[in-house]
Design an enzyme around this catalytic site. Structure first.
Site, mmCIF file in Angstrom:
data_model
loop_
_atom_site.group_PDB
_atom_site.id
_atom_site.type_symbol
_atom_site.label_atom_id
_atom_site.label_comp_id
_atom_site.label_asym_id
_atom_site.label_seq_id
_atom_site.Cartn_x
_atom_site.Cartn_y
_atom_site.Cartn_z
ATOM 1 N N GLU A 54 7.794 37.554 82.550
ATOM 2 C CA GLU A 54 6.652 36.649 82.446
ATOM 3 C C GLU A 54 6.655 36.020 81.063
ATOM 4 O O GLU A 54 7.118 36.637 80.102
ATOM 5 C CB GLU A 54 5.329 37.437 82.583
ATOM 6 C CG GLU A 54 4.953 37.796 83.999
ATOM 7 C CD GLU A 54 3.667 38.616 84.108
ATOM 8 O OE1 GLU A 54 3.326 38.995 85.229
ATOM 9 O OE2 GLU A 54 3.017 38.878 83.070
ATOM 10 N N LYS A 98 4.644 45.500 91.347
ATOM 11 C CA LYS A 98 3.986 44.424 90.608
ATOM 12 C C LYS A 98 4.638 43.074 90.831
ATOM 13 O O LYS A 98 3.970 42.045 90.891
ATOM 14 C CB LYS A 98 3.968 44.777 89.122
ATOM 15 C CG LYS A 98 3.143 46.018 88.856
ATOM 16 C CD LYS A 98 3.305 46.532 87.458
ATOM 17 C CE LYS A 98 2.618 45.620 86.470
ATOM 18 N NZ LYS A 98 2.636 46.216 85.125
ATOM 19 N N ARG A 111 -6.612 51.620 93.361
ATOM 20 C CA ARG A 111 -7.179 52.964 93.177
ATOM 21 C C ARG A 111 -8.457 52.851 92.361
ATOM 22 O O ARG A 111 -8.799 51.775 91.896
ATOM 23 C CB ARG A 111 -6.175 53.827 92.407
ATOM 24 C CG ARG A 111 -5.796 53.157 91.089
ATOM 25 C CD ARG A 111 -4.880 53.997 90.236
ATOM 26 N NE ARG A 111 -4.252 53.234 89.188
ATOM 27 C CZ ARG A 111 -4.768 52.993 87.985
ATOM 28 N NH1 ARG A 111 -5.966 53.456 87.697
ATOM 29 N NH2 ARG A 111 -4.122 52.293 87.091
HETATM 30 P P1 ADP Z 1 0.308 48.215 83.470
HETATM 31 O O1 ADP Z 1 0.775 48.363 84.879
HETATM 32 O O2 ADP Z 1 1.069 49.027 82.513
HETATM 33 O O3 ADP Z 1 -1.178 48.333 83.369
HETATM 34 P P2 ADP Z 1 -0.066 45.322 83.143
HETATM 35 O O4 ADP Z 1 0.798 44.332 83.825
HETATM 36 O O5 ADP Z 1 -1.423 45.510 83.666
HETATM 37 O O6 ADP Z 1 0.704 46.712 83.091
HETATM 38 O O7 ADP Z 1 -0.128 44.960 81.601
HETATM 39 C C1 ADP Z 1 -0.666 45.828 80.644
HETATM 40 C C2 ADP Z 1 -1.104 45.033 79.425
HETATM 41 O O8 ADP Z 1 -0.005 44.334 78.844
HETATM 42 C C3 ADP Z 1 -2.128 43.962 79.709
HETATM 43 O O9 ADP Z 1 -3.433 44.466 79.733
HETATM 44 C C4 ADP Z 1 -1.901 42.983 78.575
HETATM 45 O O10 ADP Z 1 -2.524 43.435 77.402
HETATM 46 C C5 ADP Z 1 -0.406 43.060 78.384
HETATM 47 N N1 ADP Z 1 0.282 42.005 79.151
HETATM 48 C C6 ADP Z 1 0.757 42.100 80.406
HETATM 49 N N2 ADP Z 1 1.339 40.940 80.800
HETATM 50 C C7 ADP Z 1 1.224 40.092 79.770
HETATM 51 C C8 ADP Z 1 1.651 38.738 79.526
HETATM 52 N N3 ADP Z 1 2.331 38.032 80.429
HETATM 53 N N4 ADP Z 1 1.375 38.187 78.313
HETATM 54 C C9 ADP Z 1 0.712 38.886 77.372
HETATM 55 N N5 ADP Z 1 0.300 40.151 77.534
HETATM 56 C C10 ADP Z 1 0.545 40.762 78.707
HETATM 57 P P1 ADP Z 2 -6.551 52.060 84.333
HETATM 58 O O1 ADP Z 2 -5.878 50.870 84.933
HETATM 59 O O2 ADP Z 2 -7.342 52.868 85.286
HETATM 60 O O3 ADP Z 2 -7.215 51.723 83.088
HETATM 61 P P2 ADP Z 2 -4.353 53.277 82.948
HETATM 62 O O4 ADP Z 2 -3.333 52.193 82.928
HETATM 63 O O5 ADP Z 2 -5.010 53.638 81.687
HETATM 64 O O6 ADP Z 2 -5.386 53.029 84.077
HETATM 65 O O7 ADP Z 2 -3.720 54.568 83.588
HETATM 66 C C1 ADP Z 2 -4.534 55.636 83.999
HETATM 67 C C2 ADP Z 2 -3.723 56.867 84.036
HETATM 68 O O8 ADP Z 2 -2.720 56.786 85.009
HETATM 69 C C3 ADP Z 2 -3.004 57.169 82.757
HETATM 70 O O9 ADP Z 2 -2.968 58.566 82.679
HETATM 71 C C4 ADP Z 2 -1.624 56.594 82.956
HETATM 72 O O10 ADP Z 2 -0.690 57.255 82.158
HETATM 73 C C5 ADP Z 2 -1.435 56.850 84.426
HETATM 74 N N1 ADP Z 2 -0.659 55.836 85.137
HETATM 75 C C6 ADP Z 2 -1.050 54.587 85.446
HETATM 76 N N2 ADP Z 2 -0.111 53.940 86.171
HETATM 77 C C7 ADP Z 2 0.899 54.820 86.332
HETATM 78 C C8 ADP Z 2 2.163 54.774 87.002
HETATM 79 N N3 ADP Z 2 2.578 53.697 87.653
HETATM 80 N N4 ADP Z 2 2.937 55.866 86.963
HETATM 81 C C9 ADP Z 2 2.528 56.964 86.308
HETATM 82 N N5 ADP Z 2 1.363 57.068 85.684
HETATM 83 C C10 ADP Z 2 0.555 56.024 85.677
#
Ligand code: ADP
Ligand code: ADP
Ligand code: MG
Length: 464
Positions: free
Chosen positions: A200, A116, A292
């Site tokens: 961030e 990321k 994905r």
């Molecule tokens: P993940 O890989 O777990 O999906 P993301 O970077 O997509 O992580 O962040 C997951 C969630 O966390 C986002 O959908 C948002 O709700 C929150 N989030 C992530 N970055 C920020 C930010 N800089 N400020 C506020 N909320 C954030």
């Molecule tokens: P989406 O972005 O498709 O909404 P989620 O963040 O909800 O996905 O994750 C989908 C599934 O994959 C969940 O079961 C979550 O626990 C798993 N998952 C997502 N990212 C990772 C990761 N980097 N490592 C392990 N499991 C992950």
């Protein structure tokens, strides 16, 4: 086209892949853990093969065992679903080396976008807006403090390898940094085998808006509109909808273009999603790209009429995208609810066990993605998301009413689920007006859980 695909996933997404392959005349080999030997997808796949014990690290994450199975059963390709190895560049690389097609982008693309923090650096270079924060990986809590001072508290520490909402910590002032840093580092190390962190600025009460991308290996790339995934619990999506009601036409256009620019920066192909947070002024910032198929891809399918799974498989087989950007039309409104095996009354703790009775909703515009049946079992070893209910209607309020009816109809006995919680959210003024952001459930979740029939009836009446 492929003759046989190995599925390296489980649960509802494994069923989704199997159904799609059946339609396309492709045989499926499902790689299962000992725990999943008699799961619904194991029964519906052409055949299944056991790749290891229940623990994911020994089965669904066992790269060599999965690749060996794919070769032993003469599979042309591997579909990784989501989660597990779906964003694992090393696994994609192993497949490439052994001549098995990985259904997703190349290992090189995953490497560039999967981490990321490096994706963020690349976006900065390409002038896609990112959240103010660190340049690259943080070397120490002291460095984090310096950067936080510059961008201003509160800040968010995030794991470079993070996913599923894990590995994040909010830091509101300097005195909290050292501890949060150590905790986030340890959590990321344990969850992802990589403790690297970046920082961030915390965007206050943002919306999560993401754009679905689809590209082929011939250089064609399109977007299929956006999804609003702001209804979250602990940074994990719970309800998704499309189109995003909060965007003005010009914001929508700008975010679609930014997503395409992000994807093009790595020569992206296959299905992918570019995720953004949008602040209260309407400014949007790239947060990550998921290389994905996503959990919530179905709502985009409903409004576009395009089968994203089928398209993803066709593209992996070297075919061209079957549609052009100008042919994509968004019709009506779609909503998805994630049904989780968890107990809302007990702090949403997982609730695995045997399903003594299951009834799924149906009807016009109602779709269920699931891998369970009466007599089935929810395993304690894996994610607690067990099913998805998706509705599609001509307008947003009609979709909300359809979702209420669908959730009312659905019955799960034997385990605890969040069904009633989702149902109540469908009555909350914040959801109905569409004014919610990612903090909504933190602020109102407890109250919603306590709602009784009377308050629901009142809202229903106000709507009439
Ligand atoms: P993940 O890989 O777990 O999906 P993301 O970077 O997509 O992580 O962040 C997951 C969630 O966390 C986002 O959908 C948002 O709700 C929150 N989030 C992530 N970055 C920020 C930010 N800089 N400020 C506020 N909320 C954030
Ligand atoms: P989406 O972005 O498709 O909404 P989620 O963040 O909800 O996905 O994750 C989908 C599934 O994959 C969940 O079961 C979550 O626990 C798993 N998952 C997502 N990212 C990772 C990761 N980097 N490592 C392990 N499991 C992950
Ligand atoms: Mg994300």
């Amino acid at each position: 086209m492929f003759k046989r695909i190995l599925i390296a996933s489980r649960g509802e997404i494994a069923m989704r892949i199997i159904r799609c392959c059946r339609e396309m005349g492709i045989e499926t080999v499902l790689a299962v853990s000992e725990e999943d030997k008699s799961s619904m997808p194991a029964n519906f796949a052409t055949r299944s093969v056991c790749i290891g014990p229940a623990e994911a690290s020994k089965s669904y994450l066992n790269k060599q065992a999965i690749l060996d199975a794919a070769k032993a059963y003469k599979c042309d390709a591997v579909h990784p679903g989501y989660g597990f190895l779906s964003e694992n560049a090393d696994f994609a690389g192993m497949c490439e080396e052994d001549g098995v097609i990985f259904i997703g982008p190349s290992s090189d693309i995953i490497r560039k976008m999967g981490d990321k923090q490096s994706a963020r650096e690349l976006m900065k270079k390409k002038r896609v807006p990112t959240v103010p924060g660190s340049d690259g990986e943080l070397s120490s809590p002291e460095e984090a403090e310096k950067i936080a001072e510059k961008v201003g508290y509160p800040v968010l520490l995030k794991a470079s390898a993070g996913g599923g909402g894990r590995g994040m910590r909010i830091v509101t002032e300097k005195s909290e940094m050292k501890r949060a840093f150590d905790e986030a580092y340890a959590e990321a190390q344990a969850a992802f085998g990589n403790g690297a962190l970046y920082l961030e600025k915390l965007i206050i009460n943002p919306r999560h808006i993401e754009v679905q991308i689809m590209g082929d290996s011939h250089g064609n790339i399109v977007h299929l509109g956006e999804r609003d995934c702001s209804m979250q619990r602990r940074n994990q999506k719970l309800i998704e909808e499309t189109p995003a009601r909060s965007l003005t036409p010009s914001q929508r256009k700008a975010i679609h273009e930014a997503a395409l620019k992000a994807a093009k920066a790595v020569g992206y192909y296959s299905a992918g999603t570019v995720e953004f947070v949008v602040d209260q002024k309407g400014n949007f910032y790239f947060i990550e790209m998921n290389t994905r198929i996503q959990v919530e891809h179905c709502i985009t399918e409903m409004v576009t009429g395009i089968d994203l799974m089928r398209e993803q498989i066709r593209i992996a087989a070297g075919k061209e995208l079957s549609f052009k950007q100008s042919e994509i039309r968004i019709r009506g409104h779609a909503i998805e609810c994630r049904i989780n095996a968890e107990d809302p009354e007990a702090g949403f703790t997982p609730s695995p066990g045997d399903i003594s009775f299951l009834h799924l909703p149906g009807g016009f515009g109602v779709r269920c993605e699931n891998a369970l049946h009466t007599g089935g079992r929810v395993s304690p070893y894996y994610d607690s998301m067990i099913a998805k209910v998706i509705v599609h209607a001509p307008g947003r309020m009609k979709a909300i009413k359809k979702m209420r009816a669908a959730l009312e109809e659905m019955t799960v006995e034997g385990i605890k689920t969040n069904l009633n919680f989702l149902y109540l959210i469908m009555f909350s003024p914040g959801f109905i007006t569409g004014s919610y952001n990612t903090s909504f459930l933190k602020k109102h979740g407890d109250l919603i859980l306590k709602w009784d029939k009377e308050s629901r009836r009142k809202i229903k009446k106000d709507e009439e």
